[in-house]
Design an enzyme around this catalytic site. Structure first.
Site, short mmCIF file in Angstrom:
data_model
loop_
_atom_site.label_atom_id
_atom_site.label_comp_id
_atom_site.label_asym_id
_atom_site.label_seq_id
_atom_site.Cartn_x
_atom_site.Cartn_y
_atom_site.Cartn_z
N GLN A 83 6.97 3.02 -11.87
CA GLN A 83 7.19 3.59 -10.35
C GLN A 83 6.25 3.01 -9.34
O GLN A 83 5.47 2.34 -9.71
CB GLN A 83 6.76 5.26 -10.53
CG GLN A 83 8.01 5.93 -11.10
CD GLN A 83 7.60 7.36 -11.01
OE1 GLN A 83 7.04 8.17 -11.65
NE2 GLN A 83 8.21 7.88 -9.64
N HIS A 84 6.45 3.33 -8.13
CA HIS A 84 5.82 2.85 -7.05
C HIS A 84 5.67 1.67 -6.39
O HIS A 84 4.92 1.15 -5.73
CB HIS A 84 4.29 3.42 -7.23
CG HIS A 84 3.96 4.91 -7.55
ND1 HIS A 84 4.75 5.72 -6.99
CD2 HIS A 84 3.43 5.42 -8.79
CE1 HIS A 84 4.61 6.91 -7.68
NE2 HIS A 84 3.71 6.66 -8.76
N ASP A 246 10.12 5.58 -14.91
CA ASP A 246 9.86 5.61 -16.33
C ASP A 246 9.38 7.03 -16.61
O ASP A 246 9.64 7.41 -17.80
CB ASP A 246 8.67 4.72 -16.58
CG ASP A 246 7.51 4.55 -15.83
OD1 ASP A 246 7.42 5.44 -15.06
OD2 ASP A 246 6.37 3.95 -15.98
#
Length: 496
Positions: A83-84, A246
């Site tokens: 992520q991110h 994830d």
């Protein structure tokens, strides 16, 4: 839904691929390939997306080979991604610079600027349903504008890592609510973009136009491009599901799709995730009320230092993993008073982005290798307990923790967590939960696409099996000892 499905998990350390027979629930093959370690100093953590594509090819090839199947038999696939991260493409679809990752804290000053613009933590909660934190995508955009204005001017597409892989697979620029939740410019209550946040980075409509199309979790977004199919040894008729972050796919891969269960992932970072049917926004800013990639919401906390901190101490003492574990097991609960705050890369939970690691309570008697190993293991687990207390305070309770990730294989980790968290812990038989969750989502999505097939609940029941030999229960005496040790940890924190 009958047939073979492929789950892909692109993480920080590598990419994993899994072949699932959805009719029997059996995993037929696994493959993996490492990424180059994240590069950078002073909080910078970046990777070249080209590495992800190379690892994707190798992991899929290995999974198909172990399964002993022709890749053209794969009916659908889905991608789980870290992520991110920020992947920036120009108008021709070319990557403009290395991707800044979830663990990058270089943009912490930019996060503070944006948080102030939103009205602080309370303003961020009111507008987005969560408090933006260093590592979220939004601050990486402002950082790029400040430090690479010429590249920022060429920006045409703003993608997350899983979005980028989907783009390479299908040619479609899109994302879904779960992964979009971690960007910092997405409203998790209303499940839509928050374009006004982007105005604090650049006025006008350019950045909004660069955002990917939002699709529903579990939608099929298209079939494979000919080049992608040829490269991976799959059919161009293979469908690609929406995929997700994830944590979201890991929840599916542990059967965590209804209230009452908690998924705990023990990797480089540590993540505790519950499930909610409504946007259960916590007043505690460290709780991120993300959307799930199965519908619903996935309130979670994430600690940045977990096995990464243990590895640093292990390397310092020149121990292999078995030696480290054996020494940690020799030391008593509380490590004879030795306490580590393991914030080597700052910390997200507790919210201490600028913190450094520290060691407390050292004496000539307790500074031993065994106690040092125990102290770092316990210190990382104390941060997880801190996060679980936040989830509980917001009304989210669980009766069982399903444990995944590399450290979940250790009986010592399992017992420490059961005693400290006060809940039974158990591992699924398939610990590659994000890759399994992606394969399950692919089967569910194809069924929806065709107007037939199993519900997600049925697929999870069939495909997620527990390893009962790993079930570990809290021990009352040790629970009491851990309460004392945990209070010492709380007393040393600069936040309360």
């Amino acid at each position: 839904m009958d047939g073979l499905f492929l789950g892909i998990d692109c993480g920080t350390q590598g990419t994993k691929a899994l072949v699932l027979d959805a009719s029997s629930g059996q995993v037929l093959g696994l493959g993996s390939a490492a990424h180059a370690p994240p590069q950078g100093r002073d909080g910078r953590r970046e990777q070249d997306p080209v590495d992800w594509l190379q690892a994707l090819r190798a992991a899929v090839s290995a999974a198909l080979r172990e399964a002993g199947v022709d890749g053209r038999a794969i009916r659908a696939l889905a991608v789980s991604g870290q992520q991110h991260g920020l992947v920036m493409l120009d108008a021709q679809g070319q990557v403009l610079r290395p991707a800044k990752l979830w663990c990058d804290t270089e943009s912490a000053p930019e996060n503070e600027v944006l948080l102030d613009a939103l009205g602080g933590a309370q303003g961020s909660l009111e507008r987005l349903g969560l408090v933006i934190a260093p590592g979220y995508t939004v601050s990486k955009l402002l950082w790029t504008k400040r430090h690479h204005p010429e590249l920022f001017a060429r920006l045409a597409h703003i993608l997350l890592p899983h979005d980028y892989l989907n783009y390479w697979l299908t040619g479609r620029v899109c994302t879904e609510p779960g992964d979009a939740s971690g960007t910092g410019y997405y409203d998790v209550r209303r499940r839509t973009w928050a374009p006004d946040v982007l105005q604090h980075i650049e006025p006008g409509e350019r950045l909004l136009a660069a955002l990917p199309e939002l699709v529903e979790s579990g939608d099929c977004i298209g079939s494979l491009r000919e080049q992608a199919a040829s490269t991976l040894g799959l059919s161009s008729q293979t469908w690609v599901a929406s995929g997700g972050g994830d944590n979201m796919l890991g929840a599916i891969g542990t059967g965590n799709i209804a209230p009452g269960m908690i998924t705990l992932s023990l990797g480089t970072s540590g993540t505790l995730a519950a499930h909610a049917d409504q946007p259960h926004v916590s007043a505690q800013g460290e709780v991120a009320t993300f959307c799930a990639s199965s519908g619903g919401w996935l309130p979670l906390i994430c600690t940045m230092n977990l096995t990464s901190a243990n590895t640093l101490v292990r390397y310092l003492l020149e121990l292999d993993l078995d030696q480290f574990t054996a020494l940690a097991a020799q030391a008593p609960v509380g490590a004879d008073g030795l306490l580590m705050l393991p914030f080597f890369d700052g910390e997200r939970v507790p919210a201490l982005p600028a913190a450094t690691a520290s060691l407390h309570g050292m004496t000539s008697a307790n500074l031993t290798r065994a106690n040092l190993c125990r102290a770092v293991l316990e210190g990382t687990c104390f941060s997880l307990r801190y996060g679980l207390d936040l989830l509980r305070a917001s009304g989210l309770q669980g009766s069982e923790i399903r444990l995944v990730g590399g450290a979940a294989k250790s009986p010592l980790w399992r017992q420490v967590l059961a005693d400290l968290l006060g809940l039974p812990v158990v591992c699924p038989q398939q610990t590659e939960a994000a890759a399994l969750g992606a394969a399950i989502q692919a089967a569910w999505s194809l069924g929806r696409q065709l107007g037939q097939g199993d519900s997600l609940e049925t697929l999870c029941h069939r495909c997620v099996a527990l390893d009962e030999s790993t079930r570990t229960l809290p021990r009352p005496a040790q629970q009491a000892e851990y309460e004392v040790a945990y209070q010492r940890y709380r007393d040393q924190l600069p936040v309360r």
